[in-house]
Design an enzyme around this catalytic site. Structure first.
Site, PDB file in Angstrom:
ATOM      1  N   LYS A  22       0.862  -1.200   0.000  1.00  0.00           N
ATOM      2  CA  LYS A  22       0.000   0.000   0.000  1.00  0.00           C
ATOM      3  C   LYS A  22       0.893   1.243   0.000  1.00  0.00           C
ATOM      4  CE  LYS A  22      -1.590   1.564   4.102  1.00  0.00           C
ATOM      5  NZ  LYS A  22      -1.281   2.951   4.444  1.00  0.00           N
ATOM      6  N   ASN A  23       1.923   1.244   0.838  1.00  0.00           N
ATOM      7  CA  ASN A  23       2.729   2.464   1.032  1.00  0.00           C
ATOM      8  C   ASN A  23       3.736   2.724  -0.079  1.00  0.00           C
ATOM      9  OD1 ASN A  23       1.232   2.920   3.265  1.00  0.00           O
ATOM     10  ND2 ASN A  23       2.838   2.414   4.751  1.00  0.00           N
ATOM     11  N   ARG A  94      -4.696  10.298   3.856  1.00  0.00           N
ATOM     12  CA  ARG A  94      -3.764  11.398   4.031  1.00  0.00           C
ATOM     13  C   ARG A  94      -2.695  11.444   2.943  1.00  0.00           C
ATOM     14  NH1 ARG A  94      -0.592  11.474   6.721  1.00  0.00           N
ATOM     15  NH2 ARG A  94      -0.367  13.664   7.231  1.00  0.00           N
ATOM     16  N   CYS A 118      -4.987  12.336  12.290  1.00  0.00           N
ATOM     17  CA  CYS A 118      -5.693  11.052  12.337  1.00  0.00           C
ATOM     18  C   CYS A 118      -5.495  10.522  13.755  1.00  0.00           C
ATOM     19  CB  CYS A 118      -5.133  10.081  11.300  1.00  0.00           C
ATOM     20  SG  CYS A 118      -3.472   9.586  11.677  1.00  0.00           S
ATOM     21  N   ARG A 123      -0.068  14.707  12.297  1.00  0.00           N
ATOM     22  CA  ARG A 123       0.345  14.476  10.905  1.00  0.00           C
ATOM     23  C   ARG A 123       0.531  15.789  10.122  1.00  0.00           C
ATOM     24  NH1 ARG A 123      -1.007   9.095   9.903  1.00  0.00           N
ATOM     25  NH2 ARG A 123       0.655   9.096   8.360  1.00  0.00           N
ATOM     26  N   LYS A 163      13.789  16.721   9.587  1.00  0.00           N
ATOM     27  CA  LYS A 163      13.401  15.470  10.298  1.00  0.00           C
ATOM     28  C   LYS A 163      13.166  14.429   9.214  1.00  0.00           C
ATOM     29  CE  LYS A 163       9.756  14.035  13.481  1.00  0.00           C
ATOM     30  NZ  LYS A 163       8.568  14.449  14.221  1.00  0.00           N
ATOM     31  N   SER A 165      11.276  12.182   7.034  1.00  0.00           N
ATOM     32  CA  SER A 165       9.842  12.053   6.722  1.00  0.00           C
ATOM     33  C   SER A 165       9.678  11.272   5.425  1.00  0.00           C
ATOM     34  CB  SER A 165       9.212  13.447   6.552  1.00  0.00           C
ATOM     35  OG  SER A 165       7.999  13.349   5.808  1.00  0.00           O
ATOM     36  N   VAL A 166       8.969  10.155   5.483  1.00  0.00           N
ATOM     37  CA  VAL A 166       8.734   9.334   4.285  1.00  0.00           C
ATOM     38  C   VAL A 166       7.975  10.162   3.246  1.00  0.00           C
ATOM     39  CG1 VAL A 166       7.502   7.298   3.412  1.00  0.00           C
ATOM     40  CG2 VAL A 166       8.765   7.167   5.571  1.00  0.00           C
ATOM     41  N   ASP A 307       4.943   0.822  12.059  1.00  0.00           N
ATOM     42  CA  ASP A 307       3.720   0.183  11.537  1.00  0.00           C
ATOM     43  C   ASP A 307       3.560  -1.251  12.020  1.00  0.00           C
ATOM     44  OD1 ASP A 307       4.008   1.866   8.326  1.00  0.00           O
ATOM     45  OD2 ASP A 307       3.286   2.536  10.273  1.00  0.00           O
ATOM     46  N   ILE A 329       8.106   7.624  16.611  1.00  0.00           N
ATOM     47  CA  ILE A 329       7.715   8.263  15.350  1.00  0.00           C
ATOM     48  C   ILE A 329       6.447   9.085  15.506  1.00  0.00           C
ATOM     49  CG2 ILE A 329       7.133   7.884  12.916  1.00  0.00           C
ATOM     50  CD1 ILE A 329       9.962   6.983  13.468  1.00  0.00           C
ATOM     51  N   ARG A 399      -8.539  -0.391   4.947  1.00  0.00           N
ATOM     52  CA  ARG A 399      -7.704   0.585   4.239  1.00  0.00           C
ATOM     53  C   ARG A 399      -6.398  -0.051   3.789  1.00  0.00           C
ATOM     54  NH1 ARG A 399      -6.510   5.815   7.390  1.00  0.00           N
ATOM     55  NH2 ARG A 399      -5.247   5.966   5.527  1.00  0.00           N
TER      56      ARG A 399
HETATM   57  C1  EPZ Z   1       4.346   7.100   6.070  1.00  0.00           C
HETATM   58  O1  EPZ Z   1       3.553   8.130   6.628  1.00  0.00           O
HETATM   59  C2  EPZ Z   1       3.468   5.861   6.050  1.00  0.00           C
HETATM   60  N1  EPZ Z   1       2.305   6.105   5.200  1.00  0.00           N
HETATM   61  C3  EPZ Z   1       3.012   5.514   7.470  1.00  0.00           C
HETATM   62  O2  EPZ Z   1       2.254   4.300   7.407  1.00  0.00           O
HETATM   63  C4  EPZ Z   1       4.259   5.259   8.313  1.00  0.00           C
HETATM   64  O3  EPZ Z   1       3.871   4.979   9.653  1.00  0.00           O
HETATM   65  C5  EPZ Z   1       5.159   6.509   8.281  1.00  0.00           C
HETATM   66  O4  EPZ Z   1       5.488   6.832   6.910  1.00  0.00           O
HETATM   67  C6  EPZ Z   1       6.452   6.296   9.056  1.00  0.00           C
HETATM   68  O5  EPZ Z   1       7.151   5.224   8.523  1.00  0.00           O
HETATM   69  C7  EPZ Z   1       2.450   5.999   3.858  1.00  0.00           C
HETATM   70  O6  EPZ Z   1       3.522   5.742   3.352  1.00  0.00           O
HETATM   71  C8  EPZ Z   1       1.224   6.246   3.036  1.00  0.00           C
HETATM   72  P1  EPZ Z   1       6.346  10.594   8.007  1.00  0.00           P
HETATM   73  P2  EPZ Z   1       4.070   9.672   6.576  1.00  0.00           P
HETATM   74  O7  EPZ Z   1       6.220  11.831   7.193  1.00  0.00           O
HETATM   75  O8  EPZ Z   1       4.820   9.909   5.325  1.00  0.00           O
HETATM   76  C9  EPZ Z   1       6.252  13.976  11.343  1.00  0.00           C
HETATM   77  C10 EPZ Z   1       0.422   2.905   7.786  1.00  0.00           C
HETATM   78  O9  EPZ Z   1       0.007   2.392   8.841  1.00  0.00           O
HETATM   79  N2  EPZ Z   1       6.123  14.922  10.217  1.00  0.00           N
HETATM   80  O10 EPZ Z   1       7.566   9.745   7.848  1.00  0.00           O
HETATM   81  O11 EPZ Z   1       2.920  10.554   6.884  1.00  0.00           O
HETATM   82  C11 EPZ Z   1       5.033  13.080  11.477  1.00  0.00           C
HETATM   83  O12 EPZ Z   1       4.021  13.720  12.229  1.00  0.00           O
HETATM   84  C12 EPZ Z   1       0.864   4.354   7.796  1.00  0.00           C
HETATM   85  O13 EPZ Z   1       0.536   2.299   6.683  1.00  0.00           O
HETATM   86  C13 EPZ Z   1       6.186  16.285  10.489  1.00  0.00           C
HETATM   87  O14 EPZ Z   1       6.326  16.698  11.643  1.00  0.00           O
HETATM   88  O15 EPZ Z   1       5.068   9.680   7.811  1.00  0.00           O
HETATM   89  C14 EPZ Z   1       5.602  11.873  12.180  1.00  0.00           C
HETATM   90  O16 EPZ Z   1       5.679  12.142  13.563  1.00  0.00           O
HETATM   91  C15 EPZ Z   1       0.650   5.021   9.132  1.00  0.00           C
HETATM   92  N3  EPZ Z   1       6.052  17.156   9.455  1.00  0.00           N
HETATM   93  C16 EPZ Z   1       7.013  11.759  11.616  1.00  0.00           C
HETATM   94  O17 EPZ Z   1       7.317  13.063  11.076  1.00  0.00           O
HETATM   95  C17 EPZ Z   1       5.895  16.731   8.158  1.00  0.00           C
HETATM   96  O18 EPZ Z   1       5.809  17.587   7.248  1.00  0.00           O
HETATM   97  C18 EPZ Z   1       7.169  10.740  10.507  1.00  0.00           C
HETATM   98  O19 EPZ Z   1       6.169  11.010   9.549  1.00  0.00           O
HETATM   99  C19 EPZ Z   1       5.830  15.344   7.897  1.00  0.00           C
HETATM  100  C20 EPZ Z   1       5.963  14.458   8.950  1.00  0.00           C
END
Ligand code: EPZ
Length: 421
Positions: A22-23, A94, A118, A123, A163, A165-166, A307, A329, A399
């Site tokens: 999915k991701n 999202r 969420c 997020r 930071k 961020s994926v 995850d 995270i 989902r």
């Molecule tokens: C991706 O979410 C995944 N979703 C998430 O999987 C996964 O948990 C997450 O990466 C971490 O590995 C998809 O790929 C669709 P991040 P993402 O940006 O990109 C903060 C699942 O269960 N942050 O790496 O939204 C954020 O709040 C889902 O399949 C900021 O502060 O995650 C978090 O604390 C859940 N500002 C941390 O960074 C930003 O602009 C990591 O978030 C972006 C993120």
């Protein structure tokens, strides 16, 4: 409202086929907006988030033919694309924010709904927006939308993410693929799904290279090629079923996987006491009666995945002593703990730390799913509880897990979907 009925306790035995990720599918589908050529994407998981992303692209004018049977989609974004992603679609998925990068790169403007928070956290998307500004994007936030423009087109630049961020890494890799000149992205996420996106973009003709452990260098291009691409396996789905085998003392063969990609989780389960044997594209995992307790924290790849945190928590409830999980995270990703405590678990939460007592015998109960990974952790616990459990709000589950009841029934679980009476 649909519910799941699970009757435990069952040992799981047999073979489980892992679906596409999915991701990985979500950013790759968003990236198709860059191209006006024909694209075929194969091995898409049939889950709600993918349907929502396809709806979102179609609402923007993307020509999409989905073949559920073949799990593939043919996309052709040659017509006029509306550079608008509405709240009603982005709020439920999202990852809709990932259309921002490609829209700005190709059309120099975008109006995209803020995804909003969420269950697991606020997020925010500040890292995405700050980095896009470094490529020349001007934006303002109004009425819950990001109104962004790049009047002179995107200009390559040096960017270091504050930071890991994926999503921000994925948005910027896509955007920079069309930026004028060279972009260097530092402190990137290196999740396998990011690599899958990079491989897809390179196959389309983008000029992207990993030039450091967390550094990506991109030279903007103007023309792209037709492409056929096969999505990687879902490593979180694979990890979930591996934990299910360890938890139920079962014996599962997990196929269509690349073991080296989930080495961290395999090593953790071996440490806990599962017997794991790996081959080229399969993993055999045999659960043992004795489960060792553990102190662990989640971290960006290649660390232990957030995850899989909820799923591991269920397993550690069965360990022979006290365990600890620190969630590093997300700020609110322990919602499953209170539901597990209603089944007899003894989990205490102190900020981002969960202290988990071992030797728990789960009791069946009526339960409430709160988010995608929490919902699957309730199924895992219910599989080991003698008797009937009911899990509500399973739209969270739909989902991200393809045919979970069928896959579990095929290996001995008593699980079925029932309608609300
Ligand atoms: C991706 O979410 C995944 N979703 C998430 O999987 C996964 O948990 C997450 O990466 C971490 O590995 C998809 O790929 C669709 P991040 P993402 O940006 O990109 C903060 C699942 O269960 N942050 O790496 O939204 C954020 O709040 C889902 O399949 C900021 O502060 O995650 C978090 O604390 C859940 N500002 C941390 O960074 C930003 O602009 C990591 O978030 C972006 C993120």
């Amino acid at each position: 409202m649909k519910k799941l009925e699970v009757i435990g306790a069952k040992k799981l035995k047999g073979t489980i086929n892992i679906s596409g990720s999915k991701n990985s599918s979500l950013p790759i589908l968003a990236a198709t907006l860059l191209s006006n050529k024909k694209i075929e994407i194969q091995n898409l998981p049939t889950v709600k988030d993918i349907e929502t992303m396809i709806l979102l692209l179609s609402s923007m004018g993307s020509k999409i033919n989905l073949s559920k049977k073949k799990k593939s989609v043919n996309i052709h974004n040659f017509k006029k694309i509306k550079t608008y992603a509405s709240y009603n679609l982005v709020k439920t998925m999202r990852a809709g924010i990932l259309v921002l990068g490609p829209l700005l790169a190709r059309f120099k403007k975008a109006k995209v709904s803020l995804p909003g928070g969420c269950a697991i956290g606020a997020r925010p998307v500040d890292i995405h927006l700050k980095a896009l500004s470094k490529l020349g994007v001007k934006y303002k936030i109004a009425d819950g939308y990001i109104h962004a423009t790049a009047p002179k087109g995107l200009i390559g630049n040096k960017i270091k993410f504050s930071k890991i961020s994926v999503g921000a890494t994925e948005n910027l890799v896509i955007a920079a693929s069309f930026a004028k000149g060279k972009t260097i992205l530092k402190n990137c996420a290196i999740e396998p799904e990011v690599s899958d996106l990079v491989n897809f973009l390179r196959k389309m003709g983008c000029n992207i290279k990993w030039t450091g452990r967390r550094t990506i260098t991109i030279f903007g291009v103007k023309k792209l090629k037709e492409v056929k691409y096969n999505i990687m396996f879902d490593r979180i789905e694979a990890g979930t079923y591996m934990i299910a085998a360890a938890l139920t003392g079962g014996d599962l063969k997990i196929v269509n996987v690349k073991p080296k990609i989930i080495k961290t989780e395999i090593d953790i389960l071996k440490k806990i006491g599962a017997d794991i044997r790996t081959k080229k594209n399969k993993i055999r995992i045999i659960g043992k009666n004795k489960i060792k307790n553990l102190k662990i924290f989640t971290s960006p790849y290649p660390g232990f995945s957030t995850d899989l945190q909820a799923q591991l928590m269920v397993l550690l409830c069965k360990a022979s002593g006290k365990s600890q999980i620190t969630e590093k995270i997300f700020e609110n990703r322990f919602m499953h703990a209170s539901e597990l405590n209603r089944m007899g678990a003894k989990i205490k939460i102190f900020g981002n730390k969960a202290i988990i007592e071992g030797n728990v015998i789960f009791k069946p109960a009526e339960l409430m799913a709160t988010d995608l990974r929490a919902s699957v952790s309730l199924i895992l616990a219910a599989l080991t509880a003698k008797g009937k459990s009911i899990i509500n709000r399973i739209y969270h589950l739909d989902r991200g897990y393809e045919n979970i009841e069928r896959k579990l029934r095929n290996v001995g679980a008593k699980i079925r979907r029932i309608s609300q009476k």
